[in-house]
Every structure is written in structure tokens, then in C-alpha cells.
Design a protein around this motif. Structure first.
Motif, PDB file in Angstrom:
ATOM      1  N   SER A 262       0.826  -1.213   0.000  1.00 33.81           N
ATOM      2  CA  SER A 262       0.000   0.000   0.000  1.00 33.81           C
ATOM      3  C   SER A 262       0.861   1.263   0.000  1.00 33.81           C
ATOM      4  O   SER A 262       0.579   2.218  -0.733  1.00 33.81           O
ATOM      5  N   ARG A 263       1.927   1.257   0.789  1.00 44.05           N
ATOM      6  CA  ARG A 263       2.841   2.409   0.797  1.00 44.05           C
ATOM      7  C   ARG A 263       3.559   2.544  -0.548  1.00 44.05           C
ATOM      8  O   ARG A 263       3.728   3.649  -1.073  1.00 44.05           O
ATOM      9  N   PHE A 264       3.995   1.407  -1.074  1.00 40.25           N
ATOM     10  CA  PHE A 264       4.684   1.350  -2.362  1.00 40.25           C
ATOM     11  C   PHE A 264       3.778   1.892  -3.471  1.00 40.25           C
ATOM     12  O   PHE A 264       4.179   2.714  -4.297  1.00 40.25           O
ATOM     13  N   GLN A 270       0.169   8.383  -5.862  1.00 39.96           N
ATOM     14  CA  GLN A 270      -0.359   9.457  -5.021  1.00 39.96           C
ATOM     15  C   GLN A 270      -1.730   9.116  -4.408  1.00 39.96           C
ATOM     16  O   GLN A 270      -2.501  10.001  -4.044  1.00 39.96           O
ATOM     17  N   MET A 271      -2.060   7.843  -4.319  1.00 37.59           N
ATOM     18  CA  MET A 271      -3.274   7.403  -3.637  1.00 37.59           C
ATOM     19  C   MET A 271      -3.127   5.929  -3.273  1.00 37.59           C
ATOM     20  O   MET A 271      -2.305   5.224  -3.855  1.00 37.59           O
ATOM     21  N   THR A 272      -3.910   5.480  -2.303  1.00 35.60           N
ATOM     22  CA  THR A 272      -3.834   4.085  -1.877  1.00 35.60           C
ATOM     23  C   THR A 272      -4.466   3.179  -2.928  1.00 35.60           C
ATOM     24  O   THR A 272      -5.240   3.648  -3.778  1.00 35.60           O
ATOM     25  N   PHE A 276      -7.595   4.123  -5.411  1.00 39.04           N
ATOM     26  CA  PHE A 276      -7.415   3.999  -6.859  1.00 39.04           C
ATOM     27  C   PHE A 276      -8.541   3.154  -7.457  1.00 39.04           C
ATOM     28  O   PHE A 276      -9.134   3.520  -8.470  1.00 39.04           O
ATOM     29  N   ARG A 277      -8.826   2.016  -6.827  1.00 38.21           N
ATOM     30  CA  ARG A 277      -9.886   1.129  -7.328  1.00 38.21           C
ATOM     31  C   ARG A 277     -11.232   1.858  -7.313  1.00 38.21           C
ATOM     32  O   ARG A 277     -12.008   1.768  -8.285  1.00 38.21           O
ATOM     33  N   LYS A 278     -11.511   2.574  -6.248  1.00 32.94           N
ATOM     34  CA  LYS A 278     -12.791   3.278  -6.138  1.00 32.94           C
ATOM     35  C   LYS A 278     -12.921   4.379  -7.187  1.00 32.94           C
ATOM     36  O   LYS A 278     -13.997   4.584  -7.754  1.00 32.94           O
ATOM     37  N   LYS A 279     -11.822   5.076  -7.461  1.00 28.59           N
ATOM     38  CA  LYS A 279     -11.891   6.230  -8.384  1.00 28.59           C
ATOM     39  C   LYS A 279     -11.961   5.807  -9.853  1.00 28.59           C
ATOM     40  O   LYS A 279     -12.694   6.419 -10.640  1.00 28.59           O
ATOM     41  N   TYR A 280     -11.198   4.756 -10.228  1.00 29.85           N
ATOM     42  CA  TYR A 280     -11.046   4.473 -11.657  1.00 29.85           C
ATOM     43  C   TYR A 280     -11.776   3.217 -12.147  1.00 29.85           C
ATOM     44  O   TYR A 280     -11.918   3.049 -13.351  1.00 29.85           O
TER      45      TYR A 280
END
Length: 283
Positions: A262-264, A270-272, A276-280
Motif C-alpha cells: 500500500s505504501r509502495f 499518489q493514492m492508496t 485507486f480502485r474506487k476512483k477508476y
């Protein structure tokens, strides 16, 4: 979000065509090379296309060529880009030398080592031919596609060509690519395995320092950063196309620990992963 094939399928054609639309953050595609020639016809948006050591600003309406065995990569400038990619297998296109066009192409590309310049004239000259090629592709007409492609290359080679200026440098470049190819394949297709700089250098039979210098010289990334980018690209794909948990994706991309993953991931996007999954993701 992903590559969309243009209508029409040609099983045996020496040219493949696809439309690519990308709205995701990050690198459009990582450095790579192949024996095919490519034309990029930009439809919408803007991107920076790096070819060997040259960076080309590509915008709507532009056409850019990538000659065989030229390392190339791309980054988006605008939030979304869309282009048509024409990939031409010159070996397949010139294997039958009964035709005068094929003899000319074989002589130019395989014997004299000419290539097409990335020149504004190329866009003007290539567009009508590419439209004809695409129409043949849509109609499923192999002969029309290959005939139009040969005609286009002959005309472009007559008007927008240059010869490799230094044959020795060209041979050295191709030798370096052949040296790096096994390690690039390892990182591209077996990224989930434990891969270290020492392993990569040992495969190439050079020291780690020399390998790093060779790799960065042609790929413009350090080997480990390239591997990281491959893993991130695969992680983005899995987040958008599967129901796998973040922990499962971490394991499948070779990063094992979900907290580290998750940090990587956030470092490069610039997002977890969850954000990322929720946005795209398109449900």
C-alpha cells in the motif's frame, strides 16, 4: 480505459491496428522495443513519446514513427489520451520478393539500413495511406492492407528517410539490446518472483555496476525502478479488472506484504490501492 481493437480481424496480415485510450495516472507505457515498425496517429490529448534519446511532443493530428529495435516509452501530458497504433512486421511484409515494392523495401530496410525520419512531412505524407490501410483492415481484406502498407513505406522512404549515420554505433546498440533482453523479459513476465540487481547482472554475465549502466543507458530507468514500474502497472490492472483483495494483489505482484504494498503503490500513484480502485474502476 484500456486498449480497444478497431473493428475487423486479420489473422495473417503483417500489420496490426488498435485504438488505445488511456485515462489512468502514471506512465502510459514503459520502455520496450521489438522488431516491428510502429506508427502512432494521435486522436485526442497530448503525450511525450521518448524514442532512444529523442523526446517527441505528440498532439492531436500528429503521426510519429518508431522504427524497428528502437527503445520507446510514453507519458501522458493531458488527463486522457487516445491514439491509433499501426504495428508493421517488416520481415513478413518483405518476405516475398516477387513484387518490385517488396524488393525495394527489403533493400532499404534490411540491406541498406535506412529508416524513416520523425519529420513533420511524414505526418502529411502518411495520413492518406494510413486511412486506406485502416479501411482495408475494417473490411477484413488482407491483400488491400498489405498492398497499401507497402505503397506507403515505399513513398515515405523516397521522401522522408535517412541512413543510420554510424553502423558501428548501431551494431553496438543492437548488441546491448540483445544483452538486456533476457533480464527485461524476466522483469516483465516474472515480476512476482524475487528479483535482485545481482540476479539480473549474473544473467547478463557482467558486474552489477556495469549492468546498471547498460540498462539505464538505453532504458532511461534504473533496473529496480523499471521492475517497480512493471509491478505497479500490473497492480493497477488487477485493481481494475479483478475482485482480488489488496493483500492478494500484493502477493501476485511480488511485494508480499500488504502494508508495504500500500505504501509502495501510494508512492507511485499518489493514492492508496483502495482509493485507486474506487476512483477508476468502471463497475
Amino acid at each position: 480505459m484500456y486498449e480497444i481493437s478497431i473493428e475487423g480481424k486479420l489473422r495473417y496480415a503483417s500489420i496490426k491496428i488498435e485504438q488505445v485510450t488511456n485515462e489512468l495516472p502514471g506512465i502510459l507505457f514503459l520502455p520496450h522495443w521489438h522488431h516491428q515498425m510502429e506508427f502512432y496517429r494521435m486522436l485526442e490529448g497530448e503525450m511525450m513519446l521518448t524514442i532512444i534519446d529523442e523526446t517527441v511532443h505528440v498532439k492531436s493530428g500528429d503521426i510519429v514513427v518508431v522504427n524497428p529495435n528502437e527503445v520507446h516509452s510514453a507519458e501522458r501530458i493531458t488527463a486522457s489520451v487516445s491514439f491509433v497504433l499501426y504495428q508493421i512486421d517488416l520481415f513478413s511484409l518483405t518476405d516475398n520478393l516477387a513484387d518490385i515494392q517488396q524488393k525495394f523495401l527489403n533493400h532499404m530496410f534490411h540491406q541498406r539500413r535506412y529508416f524513416l525520419k520523425r519529420d513533420p512531412v511524414l505526418s502529411t505524407r502518411a495520413l492518406p495511406f494510413l486511412m486506406t490501410v485502416e479501411a482495408g483492415w475494417r473490411a477484413g481484406n488482407v491483400e488491400a492492407v498489405e498492398s497499401a502498407t507497402r505503397l506507403m513505406l515505399v513513398e515515405l522512404l523516397r521522401q522522408v528517410k535517412t541512413k543510420y549515420p554510424d553502423q558501428g554505433a548501431y551494431k553496438t546498440y543492437k548488441h546491448t539490446l540483445s544483452q538486456l533482453k533476457p533480464t527485461v523479459s524476466l522483469m516483465t513476465f516474472r515480476y512476482q518472483e524475487r528479483i535482485t540487481l545481482d540476479i539480473l547482472a549474473e544473467m547478463t554475465k557482467v558486474s552489477a555496476i556495469h549492468y546498471s549502466r547498460l540498462f539505464k543507458g538505453v532504458m532511461h530507468y534504473t533496473p529496480i525502478d523499471f521492475l517497480n514500474q512493471v509491478r505497479i502497472a500490473k497492480a493497477r490492472q488487477l485493481l481494475l479488472t479483478t475482485e482480488l483483495s489488496v493483500g492478494e494483489i500484493a502477493f501476485q505482484t511480488g511485494l508480499r506484504d500488504s502494508n508495504y504494498f500500500s505504501r509502495f503503490f501510494k508512492h507511485y500513484n499518489q493514492m492508496t490501492p483502495t482509493a485507486f480502485r474506487k476512483k477508476y474502476r468502471i463497475s
